[in-house]
Design an enzyme around this catalytic site. Structure first.
Site, PDB file in Angstrom:
ATOM      1  N   GLN A   1     -23.529  56.555 -20.565  1.00 32.56           N
ATOM      2  CA  GLN A   1     -22.633  55.794 -21.437  1.00 32.56           C
ATOM      3  C   GLN A   1     -23.429  55.112 -22.552  1.00 32.56           C
ATOM      4  O   GLN A   1     -22.864  54.461 -23.402  1.00 32.56           O
ATOM      5  CB  GLN A   1     -21.884  54.728 -20.623  1.00 32.56           C
ATOM      6  CG  GLN A   1     -20.948  55.306 -19.568  1.00 32.56           C
ATOM      7  CD  GLN A   1     -20.307  54.225 -18.718  1.00 32.56           C
ATOM      8  OE1 GLN A   1     -20.982  53.538 -17.961  1.00 32.56           O
ATOM      9  NE2 GLN A   1     -19.015  54.059 -18.837  1.00 32.56           N
TER      10      GLN A   1
ATOM     11  N   HIS B   1     -20.888  58.432 -25.198  1.00 34.06           N
ATOM     12  CA  HIS B   1     -20.563  57.582 -26.347  1.00 34.06           C
ATOM     13  C   HIS B   1     -21.391  57.924 -27.579  1.00 34.06           C
ATOM     14  O   HIS B   1     -21.463  57.128 -28.511  1.00 34.06           O
ATOM     15  CB  HIS B   1     -20.733  56.102 -25.961  1.00 34.06           C
ATOM     16  CG  HIS B   1     -19.751  55.675 -24.901  1.00 34.06           C
ATOM     17  ND1 HIS B   1     -20.004  54.666 -24.006  1.00 34.06           N
ATOM     18  CD2 HIS B   1     -18.526  56.155 -24.584  1.00 34.06           C
ATOM     19  CE1 HIS B   1     -18.963  54.541 -23.176  1.00 34.06           C
ATOM     20  NE2 HIS B   1     -18.070  55.436 -23.507  1.00 34.06           N
TER      21      HIS B   1
ATOM     22  N   PRO C   1     -26.687  46.014  -9.651  1.00 32.36           N
ATOM     23  CA  PRO C   1     -26.988  44.673  -9.143  1.00 32.36           C
ATOM     24  C   PRO C   1     -25.811  44.030  -8.396  1.00 32.36           C
ATOM     25  O   PRO C   1     -26.013  43.214  -7.502  1.00 32.36           O
ATOM     26  CB  PRO C   1     -27.317  43.873 -10.415  1.00 32.36           C
ATOM     27  CG  PRO C   1     -27.679  44.890 -11.431  1.00 32.36           C
ATOM     28  CD  PRO C   1     -26.871  46.110 -11.109  1.00 32.36           C
TER      29      PRO C   1
END
Ligand SMILES: [Zn+2]
Length: 274
Positions: A100, A118, A244
């Site tokens: 992305q 993208h 995370p």
């Protein structure tokens, strides 16, 4: 890090797809595309300047904003996560990276097969002014050089690839296609624009064909990109997530490892492929 049966399944894979999001680039110091800059552009909301409407209204302002962004991105280097993904090519028959991110860091790290959902900040593309097109100001002819729309009488047939290749995203006036004169823009997906259907189609094929998918640093909040890992799950592929914080994918993945890509990926790959 993984239970032995999962490790064994990964060792048997011949076709891996790695899906990466903003998290892996953030570890190289690249801000997310929605983040405001500090300093000169602090008052500019990316969602107001990275759009086709903004470019139509004031191409130079939009170009200058992207030049500033490119300055930040050019200072960044691939991190241990990008490098581990590139090294995976030596251990597994086929590795496809779907990203992305627009920063080109997977190529810089050495990954060969990269699908940029993208686009790529450092590639230029013709600006297609749909309003002018509908108003009949531009013909349906395709420029031989930039692939944009041209009028037969304003397209220079002698302009060549080398004239286009020397144009870069750098400070100065917005460049134009040397053949048709179309304004050039960064070849990225702006707010309100659809993804390139060819790239998206290739990404869906990679997710359908792989026997393992590793999802790295994506919050999976944007469709249709977010559905890519689920396609792999439906086809029975092993799905590992590294992020995370938990996401909507975590409970559906075979393993969800909480942590940063640059720390987790080298260790994970060493554990599985030695
Ligand atoms: Zn052109």
């Amino acid at each position: 890090m993984l239970d032995p049966s999962l490790r064994q399944r990964l060792q048997q894979t011949k076709n891996i797809t790695v899906f990466t999001g903003a998290g892996i680039s953030a570890e190289s110091g690249i801000p997310t595309f929605r983040e405001r800059f500090t300093g000169l552009w602090a008052n500019t909301d990316p969602q107001e300047v990275a759009t086709p409407e903004a470019f139509r209204a004031d191409p130079q302002r939009v170009w200058d904003w992207h030049v500033h962004l490119a300055g930040t991105v050019r200072r960044a280097a691939p991190n241990a996560g990008h490098r581990a993904i590139a090294r995976l090519q030596e251990a597994v028959g086929r590795v496809t990276v779907i990203t992305q991110n627009i920063d080109d860091l997977h190529h810089a790290a050495g990954s060969r097969d990269v699908l940029e959902l993208h686009g790529n900040l450092f590639r230029l593309a013709p600006f297609v002014d749909e309003e002018a097109l509908f108003a009949g100001e531009r013909g349906p002819l395709i420029c031989h050089l930039c692939g944009g729309y041209a009028l037969r009488d304003d397209c220079d047939p002698y302009a060549g690839r080398e004239d286009l290749a020397c144009l870069r995203l750098e400070a100065g006036p917005v460049p134009r296609c040397p053949a048709c004169g179309a304004l050039l823009r960064p070849d990225i997906v702006w707010f309100g624009e659809p993804l390139d259907p060819h790239v998206l189609g290739a990404a869906f094929e990679a997710a359908d064909a792989c026997d393992a998918l590793i999802c790295v640093g994506s919050s999976l909040e944007v469709e249709p990109a977010a559905s890519i890992p689920y396609r792999a799950i439906r086809r029975g592929a092993v799905v590992i997530e590294i992020n995370p914080a938990p996401t909507s994918l975590t409970e559906h993945a075979d393993a969800g490892i909480q942590g940063n890509a640059s720390a987790v990926l080298p260790e994970l790959f060493r554990e599985v492929w030695g």
